[in-house]
Design a protein around this motif. Structure first.
Motif, PDB file in Angstrom:
ATOM      1  N   LEU A  30     -11.642   2.371 -11.675  1.00 32.22           N
ATOM      2  CA  LEU A  30     -10.482   2.635 -10.824  1.00 32.22           C
ATOM      3  C   LEU A  30     -10.479   4.096 -10.383  1.00 32.22           C
ATOM      4  N   PHE A  31     -10.655   4.996 -11.334  1.00 34.01           N
ATOM      5  CA  PHE A  31     -10.647   6.425 -11.007  1.00 34.01           C
ATOM      6  C   PHE A  31     -11.836   6.807 -10.132  1.00 34.01           C
ATOM      7  N   ASP A  32     -12.998   6.203 -10.382  1.00 34.92           N
ATOM      8  CA  ASP A  32     -14.171   6.463  -9.543  1.00 34.92           C
ATOM      9  C   ASP A  32     -13.917   6.038  -8.101  1.00 34.92           C
ATOM     10  N   HIS A  33     -13.313   4.873  -7.938  1.00 33.62           N
ATOM     11  CA  HIS A  33     -13.015   4.385  -6.591  1.00 33.62           C
ATOM     12  C   HIS A  33     -12.025   5.310  -5.885  1.00 33.62           C
ATOM     13  N   LEU A  34     -10.963   5.664  -6.577  1.00 35.02           N
ATOM     14  CA  LEU A  34      -9.960   6.537  -5.958  1.00 35.02           C
ATOM     15  C   LEU A  34     -10.558   7.891  -5.611  1.00 35.02           C
ATOM     16  N   GLU A  35     -11.386   8.412  -6.490  1.00 34.03           N
ATOM     17  CA  GLU A  35     -12.036   9.700  -6.242  1.00 34.03           C
ATOM     18  C   GLU A  35     -12.933   9.633  -5.004  1.00 34.03           C
ATOM     19  N   ALA A  36     -13.539   8.473  -4.786  1.00 36.92           N
ATOM     20  CA  ALA A  36     -14.430   8.291  -3.639  1.00 36.92           C
ATOM     21  C   ALA A  36     -13.664   8.004  -2.349  1.00 36.92           C
ATOM     22  N   GLY A  37     -12.331   7.969  -2.438  1.00 36.21           N
ATOM     23  CA  GLY A  37     -11.531   7.736  -1.241  1.00 36.21           C
ATOM     24  C   GLY A  37     -11.234   6.278  -0.954  1.00 36.21           C
ATOM     25  N   VAL A  38     -11.567   5.411  -1.906  1.00 35.49           N
ATOM     26  CA  VAL A  38     -11.284   3.986  -1.748  1.00 35.49           C
ATOM     27  C   VAL A  38      -9.813   3.761  -2.088  1.00 35.49           C
ATOM     28  N   SER A  39      -9.126   3.001  -1.259  1.00 34.55           N
ATOM     29  CA  SER A  39      -7.700   2.754  -1.510  1.00 34.55           C
ATOM     30  C   SER A  39      -7.509   1.830  -2.710  1.00 34.55           C
ATOM     31  N   LEU A  40      -6.320   1.863  -3.244  1.00 34.35           N
ATOM     32  CA  LEU A  40      -5.993   0.981  -4.368  1.00 34.35           C
ATOM     33  C   LEU A  40      -6.157  -0.481  -3.945  1.00 34.35           C
ATOM     34  N   ASN A  41      -5.727  -0.815  -2.750  1.00 35.30           N
ATOM     35  CA  ASN A  41      -5.862  -2.202  -2.282  1.00 35.30           C
ATOM     36  C   ASN A  41      -7.321  -2.626  -2.169  1.00 35.30           C
ATOM     37  N   GLU A  42      -8.178  -1.722  -1.728  1.00 31.47           N
ATOM     38  CA  GLU A  42      -9.612  -2.041  -1.660  1.00 31.47           C
ATOM     39  C   GLU A  42     -10.181  -2.246  -3.061  1.00 31.47           C
ATOM     40  N   PHE A  43      -9.772  -1.398  -3.993  1.00 33.74           N
ATOM     41  CA  PHE A  43     -10.208  -1.562  -5.386  1.00 33.74           C
ATOM     42  C   PHE A  43      -9.805  -2.944  -5.883  1.00 33.74           C
ATOM     43  N   LEU A  44      -8.561  -3.322  -5.632  1.00 33.57           N
ATOM     44  CA  LEU A  44      -8.069  -4.622  -6.090  1.00 33.57           C
ATOM     45  C   LEU A  44      -8.813  -5.770  -5.418  1.00 33.57           C
ATOM     46  N   ASP A  45      -9.199  -5.584  -4.165  1.00 27.59           N
ATOM     47  CA  ASP A  45     -10.011  -6.602  -3.479  1.00 27.59           C
ATOM     48  C   ASP A  45     -11.392  -6.713  -4.129  1.00 27.59           C
ATOM     49  N   ASP A  46     -11.957  -5.575  -4.521  1.00 24.99           N
ATOM     50  CA  ASP A  46     -13.280  -5.559  -5.149  1.00 24.99           C
ATOM     51  C   ASP A  46     -13.251  -6.140  -6.562  1.00 24.99           C
ATOM     52  N   PRO A  48     -10.802  -8.581  -8.279  1.00 26.61           N
ATOM     53  CA  PRO A  48      -9.620  -9.444  -8.253  1.00 26.61           C
ATOM     54  C   PRO A  48      -9.066  -9.800  -9.638  1.00 26.61           C
ATOM     55  N   GLY A  49      -9.825  -9.569 -10.684  1.00 25.74           N
ATOM     56  CA  GLY A  49      -9.331  -9.830 -12.035  1.00 25.74           C
ATOM     57  C   GLY A  49      -8.305  -8.807 -12.491  1.00 25.74           C
ATOM     58  N   VAL A  50      -8.255  -7.671 -11.815  1.00 27.20           N
ATOM     59  CA  VAL A  50      -7.295  -6.613 -12.142  1.00 27.20           C
ATOM     60  C   VAL A  50      -6.079  -6.804 -11.238  1.00 27.20           C
ATOM     61  N   THR A  51      -4.902  -6.834 -11.860  1.00 31.91           N
ATOM     62  CA  THR A  51      -3.687  -6.984 -11.059  1.00 31.91           C
ATOM     63  C   THR A  51      -3.216  -5.617 -10.571  1.00 31.91           C
ATOM     64  N   LYS A  52      -2.436  -5.641  -9.502  1.00 28.97           N
ATOM     65  CA  LYS A  52      -1.874  -4.393  -8.988  1.00 28.97           C
ATOM     66  C   LYS A  52      -0.978  -3.767 -10.048  1.00 28.97           C
ATOM     67  N   GLU A  53      -0.235  -4.590 -10.781  1.00 31.28           N
ATOM     68  CA  GLU A  53       0.631  -4.085 -11.844  1.00 31.28           C
ATOM     69  C   GLU A  53      -0.183  -3.330 -12.897  1.00 31.28           C
ATOM     70  N   GLN A  54      -1.332  -3.883 -13.293  1.00 39.18           N
ATOM     71  CA  GLN A  54      -2.192  -3.208 -14.282  1.00 39.18           C
ATOM     72  C   GLN A  54      -2.675  -1.866 -13.747  1.00 39.18           C
ATOM     73  N   ALA A  55      -3.183  -1.870 -12.533  1.00 38.74           N
ATOM     74  CA  ALA A  55      -3.754  -0.646 -11.963  1.00 38.74           C
ATOM     75  C   ALA A  55      -2.689   0.442 -11.826  1.00 38.74           C
ATOM     76  N   VAL A  56      -1.534   0.079 -11.296  1.00 40.17           N
ATOM     77  CA  VAL A  56      -0.456   1.059 -11.120  1.00 40.17           C
ATOM     78  C   VAL A  56       0.013   1.565 -12.480  1.00 40.17           C
ATOM     79  N   ALA A  62      -1.798   7.631 -16.985  1.00 39.58           N
ATOM     80  CA  ALA A  62      -2.630   8.823 -16.801  1.00 39.58           C
ATOM     81  C   ALA A  62      -1.784   9.987 -16.298  1.00 39.58           C
ATOM     82  N   ASN A  63      -0.878   9.721 -15.393  1.00 38.67           N
ATOM     83  CA  ASN A  63      -0.002  10.761 -14.869  1.00 38.67           C
ATOM     84  C   ASN A  63       0.856  11.357 -15.974  1.00 38.67           C
ATOM     85  N   LYS A  64       1.445  10.500 -16.790  1.00 39.47           N
ATOM     86  CA  LYS A  64       2.291  10.987 -17.890  1.00 39.47           C
ATOM     87  C   LYS A  64       1.471  11.753 -18.913  1.00 39.47           C
TER      88      LYS A  64
END
Length: 80
Positions: A30-46, A48-56, A62-64
Motif C-alpha cells: 500500500l505504501f509503495d503504491h502511494l509513494e509511486a503516485g498510485v491512488s488508493l482506488n487504483e491500489f484497491l483495484d489491483d 481486490p482482497g483488501v477492503t477500502k476500510e482496511q486500507a484507510v 500509521a498517521n497516529k
C-alpha cells in the motif's frame, strides 16, 4: 479497528511479512503504491482482497503512530 484486526503477521504467510488480514497482500505494498503516485482506488483495484476500510484504517494507524509524540517515543525505544 484494532491493528490486529487489520494486519496479520504469520511466519507461514510471506515469511512473516505484515499483510492485510485475510489476504496475502503486504501492508508495505500500500505504501509503495502511494509513494509511486498510485491512488488508493487504483491500489484497491489491483488488490481486490483488501477492503477500502482496511486500507484507510491502516493509513490512520500509521498517521497516529508517526505523530511527533509517538515518534519521539519510538526513537527512545530504538536507541535505548
Amino acid at each position: 479497528m484494532l491493528l490486529n484486526e487489520l494486519v496479520t503477521i504469520d511466519p507461514e504467510i510471506l515469511g512473516g511479512q505484515p499483510v492485510f488480514k485475510g489476504t496475502r497482500v503486504p501492508v508495505e505494498t500500500l505504501f509503495d503504491h502511494l509513494e509511486a503516485g498510485v491512488s488508493l482506488n487504483e491500489f484497491l483495484d489491483d488488490f481486490p482482497g483488501v477492503t477500502k476500510e482496511q486500507a484507510v484504517a491502516v493509513l490512520e494507524v500509521a498517521n497516529k503512530f508517526l505523530t511527533a509524540k509517538n515518534l519521539a517515543t519510538l526513537y527512545e525505544t530504538a536507541t535505548g
